[in-house]
Scaffold this active site. Structure first.
Site, mmCIF file in Angstrom:
data_model
loop_
_atom_site.group_PDB
_atom_site.id
_atom_site.type_symbol
_atom_site.label_atom_id
_atom_site.label_comp_id
_atom_site.label_asym_id
_atom_site.label_seq_id
_atom_site.Cartn_x
_atom_site.Cartn_y
_atom_site.Cartn_z
ATOM 1 N N LYS A 15 20.820 1.236 46.549
ATOM 2 C CA LYS A 15 21.858 0.467 45.855
ATOM 3 C C LYS A 15 22.989 0.944 45.779
ATOM 4 O O LYS A 15 23.930 0.142 45.582
ATOM 5 C CB LYS A 15 20.849 0.808 44.188
ATOM 6 C CG LYS A 15 19.559 0.152 43.991
ATOM 7 C CD LYS A 15 19.626 -1.508 44.283
ATOM 8 C CE LYS A 15 18.156 -2.212 44.187
ATOM 9 N NZ LYS A 15 18.073 -2.382 42.733
ATOM 10 N N LYS A 16 23.411 2.159 45.993
ATOM 11 C CA LYS A 16 24.801 2.454 46.081
ATOM 12 C C LYS A 16 25.536 2.144 47.538
ATOM 13 O O LYS A 16 26.572 2.311 47.727
ATOM 14 C CB LYS A 16 24.599 4.225 46.067
ATOM 15 C CG LYS A 16 24.578 4.525 44.693
ATOM 16 C CD LYS A 16 24.442 6.020 44.497
ATOM 17 C CE LYS A 16 24.566 6.561 43.255
ATOM 18 N NZ LYS A 16 23.251 6.398 42.516
ATOM 19 N N LEU A 17 24.657 1.525 48.445
ATOM 20 C CA LEU A 17 25.325 0.831 49.503
ATOM 21 C C LEU A 17 26.135 -0.490 49.319
ATOM 22 O O LEU A 17 26.652 -1.113 50.171
ATOM 23 C CB LEU A 17 24.280 0.683 50.434
ATOM 24 C CG LEU A 17 23.530 1.712 51.323
ATOM 25 C CD1 LEU A 17 22.499 1.322 51.961
ATOM 26 C CD2 LEU A 17 24.509 2.651 52.154
#
Length: 765
Positions: free
Chosen positions: A221-223
């Site tokens: 999700k942090k991509l």
């Protein structure tokens, strides 16, 4: 990787401790040579996955219960503490406001809190369930007590949802189905047949996979572009915890490389690093450092400590035996078992070799099985289905489309932790009497203690419905409710999130359909964020700026406070029409043009271009600037007084400046500016003292604060239990009891914390 039982850190692993019970096993060197490379690394052979029969046998392989027992104990302890804090036992009466007209946000509208005394009973059931899990006492019953009440409270209030609260419920559910009471438990003392008995491998597989998913999907999700480019949590770099990094890097690079880059890399790799023997020590260091920092950066209760407690699950399952074997002999009576003689269990499936070896222990045949039974197959099916479900849920937002806003789904089960930050510039609630047409305005947040309804369409619908039921009490018939909410997500333009022209009371909403009154996020304007930084860099410290984006056909009605002097609007993109209501004049602005707007008056900004408009307010808080200038002069005067260089006599209103530092001189100050200055000085001194406090002083302050928090929770619970049993006492007696429960620490740490929040950056972090 050692050639012992090779599954140390694998999600699917065998028990090294079990191997120690095999008296006729080959020497370690021969075992290593007989194992394939895959078995040495992952703990299982390719053949174990070649058929359903072999897979079921693998998932039910006997495993040492030691690591699971220690985790069970730690989890129960942390949940018992969490119940008094983040779950809200210590402030339950403020949370549910028994009998008051309050708008609530349950997952299902039919869910409502019980009367106050009964809610205390629910919390006490949950607390004793957590204690029972910790002690391993009546284990299944304790787990059921905990998860039934926990999920009830969880579903009761969506505004309190977050990823780690969801994780606690999942772990509690998993432990209910596991054999967590086989090691260091009261149940083991009561029932010798289960004491120190094997647990099936799927118990570890499920927990390890769950933690791996938390880390890895949080990294996926942090991509997101906002995180990678450093916009999600840019304010964190200003926290004192990152001061060591700021010695070698500018704040901007600390935010980009350390906060965002470091968080991304750690989440993506933590699960893998914990997986293997070679990398596990490094993983322990970085994961522990990460969670210790998070415990200081965020108010997230027991989450950091819970994640620390999960890390040993990736070690060899017999690690507690080896760890506690180093303690003195006289402590062995109260410490966990260190013996490697593990009992067989009917929950596991033994190979023929294992069955023969256990016969030497004169174990009754009923306690071991080398055949697959229906229960073994059902447990294997459950483990596989559960893991697949956990992999699917974070990406299931195409089903529950009604919960999708600018971010997807109900926040809490997606593991998109800290990916999005929001700031609200303007919230207006307008009601209209359906019969008379009278229009009025409500204070944002009236009838509720929550602020999260502003960002979620489902909660906004619930809030509007609640307001429509409460307003008739105030002579508003058939009310229509309109919301004008301006939000900036990840440092973008401030823009509307919901259509202000839609009556939310009558608006359609479904969990399975896209929200029709959600305004689109203007992602096309995201590149402007780099321009924002350039513009802000050209301004002095007293000038502030707000960036606005609006849709064609809509307008912003704004009031400029008299404190804000020299306020102007400059158009960046599109075309706007500014109506100054007091002057009854309209001004049209093109990109690059600017105009001043009068202070102490309303104006409207209409977007008249075909595309969204972008503009910015530039203003100076003249009142605050003058105050800071006066503070600077008073500080210089105070310094001259203290070092003896001030020769002029002080007028009466300035004489408090000459008082000693430890005197509360602002009380005697007659001039309001001097009083504010001295109060500010005292606050800064308190902040400095707290930050420079030693470890023992910090621990003492922490312990005292927690003591009074927990004390209130249990005293109020005792009052509620008494009320349920014998009824309410006289009002005077009840008042005295509540006052006793509300007793604060001698120095009123709570009030001091509130004062410290006024310092810039302290309350935010």
């Amino acid at each position: 990787m050692e050639a012992r039982d090779a599954t140390a850190g694998a999600h699917v692993s065998s028990d090294e401790g079990e191997q120690a019970t095999k008296k006729d096993a080959a020497p370690p060197k021969d075992k290593s040579q007989s194992k394939s490379r895959m078995e040495q690394i992952f703990g299982f052979k390719k053949e174990d996955l070649s058929s359903w029969h072999n897979l079921v046998a693998l998932l039910n392989r006997p495993t040492d219960p030691a690591s699971l027992g220690i985790f069970r104990c730690l989890f129960g302890l942390l949940m018992a503490v969490d119940i008094t804090q983040e779950r809200g036992l210590s402030h339950l009466d403020y949370k549910y406001l028994d009998g008051a007209p309050v708008c609530r946000f349950p997952l299902f509208n039919f869910l409502q809190p019980l009367p106050m005394d009964w809610m205390y009973l629910v919390y006490m059931v949950m607390f004793f369930g957590a204690v029972g899990i910790m002690l391993g006492c009546f284990y299944r019953l304790s787990c059921l007590m905990f998860i039934s009440t926990y999920w009830y409270i969880f579903f009761l209030d969506k505004t309190a949802w977050n990823n780690h609260s969801y994780l606690y419920g999942l772990i509690g559910f998993q432990l209910t189905l596991m054999d967590g009471n086989r090691y260091w438990s009261i149940d083991g003392l009561r029932r010798p047949s289960i004491r120190n008995a094997h647990v099936p491998l799927w118990n570890y597989t499920l927990l390890r996979t769950q933690i791996f998913i938390v880390y890895f999907i949080a990294g996926i999700k942090k991509l997101d572009a906002d995180w990678v480019e450093g916009y999600s949590m840019s304010y964190l770099a200003h926290h004192w915890l990152f001061d060591p990094f700021k010695l070698i890097l500018p704040v901007e690079l600390v935010s980009l490389l350390v906060v965002h880059g470091g968080g991304l890399i750690l989440d993506l790799t933590a699960g893998y690093l914990l997986f293997f023997d070679v990398t596990r020590p490094y993983a322990f260091f970085f994961v522990s450092y990460f969670h210790c920092m998070n415990s200081q950066l965020f108010s997230i209760g027991m989450f950091s400590y819970t994640m620390l407690a999960t890390s040993p699950l990736f070690c060899y399952t017999d690690w507690p035996r080896r760890f506690f074997s180093h303690f003195p002999e006289f402590l062995r009576g109260v410490l966990p078992l260190t013996s490697s003689d593990v009992q067989p269990s009917s929950s596991c499936v033994y190979s023929e070799t294992e069955s023969r070896s256990t016969e030497r222990q004169e174990t009754p045949p009923a306690t071991k099985s080398s055949k697959l039974r229906l229960k073994h197959k059902l447990r294997a099916i459950f483990a596989i289905v559960y893991i697949l479900e956990q992999l699917f849920l974070p990406y299931s937002h195409f089903i529950t489309q009604g919960y999708n806003n600018w971010t997807n789904g109900l926040y809490g089960y997606s593991w998109d932790m800290m990916v999005h930050s929001r700031s609200h510039q303007h919230v207006k609630i307008t009601y209209k009497d359906g019969k008379t047409g009278e229009i009025g305005y409500l204070n944002p947040g009236v009838f509720t203690q929550s602020r999260r309804w502003k960002d979620h369409g489902d909660m906004l619908k619930q809030y509007a419905t609640c307001l429509s039921q409460l307003l008739p009490r105030y002579n508003v018939s058939d009310p229509e409710i309109y919301f004008d909410i301006w939000v900036s997500i990840n440092e973008r333009f401030q823009q509307r999130i919901f259509d202000p022209r839609v009556d939310i009371v009558k608006a359609d909403w479904s969990p399975f359909k896209a929200n029709p009154w959600l305004m689109p996020l203007l992602v096309d304007l995201s590149p402007w964020r780099a321009k924002f930084m350039e513009i802000e860099g050209t301004l002095d410290n007293q000038t502030e700026i707000v960036f606005i984006a609006d849709f064609p056909g809509l307008h912003l009605e704004n009031y400029v406070s008299e404190d804000l002097g020299n306020t102007s609007i400059q158009v960046l993109q599109g075309q706007v029409n500014v109506e100054v209501l007091e002057e009854k004049k309209n001004y049209t602005l093109q990109p690059g043009e600017m105009m001043k707007v009068p202070a102490g008056a309303y104006h409207k900004v209409y977007t008249v271009s075909e595309d969204p408009s972008c503009y910015m307010y530039i203003y100076v808080n003249t009142t605050e600037a003058a105050l800071q200038e006066n503070f600077t002069k008073l500080f210089e005067l105070q310094e001259r007084i203290r070092n003896g260089t001030e020769t002029e006599p002080l007028p009466p209103e300035l004489q408090p400046l000459a008082a000693a530092e430890d005197e509360v001189s602002e009380v005697n100050a007659t001039d309001p500016i001097v009083r504010l200055f001295l109060k500010r000085q005292r606050r800064m001194k308190e902040v400095k003292k707290r930050r420079e406090a030693g470890v023992l002083e910090r621990l003492e302050r922490f312990a005292v604060k927690k003591y009074y928090t927990i004390r209130r929770g249990f005293l109020m619970s005792a009052i509620a239990m008494r009320n349920l049993v014998v009824g309410l006492p006289p009002l005077e007696q009840l008042t005295r009891e509540v006052d006793f429960a509300n007793m604060k620490a001698p120095q009123s740490e709570g009030n001091q914390d509130e004062r410290l929040k006024d310092e810039v950056g302290h309350g935010e972090l």
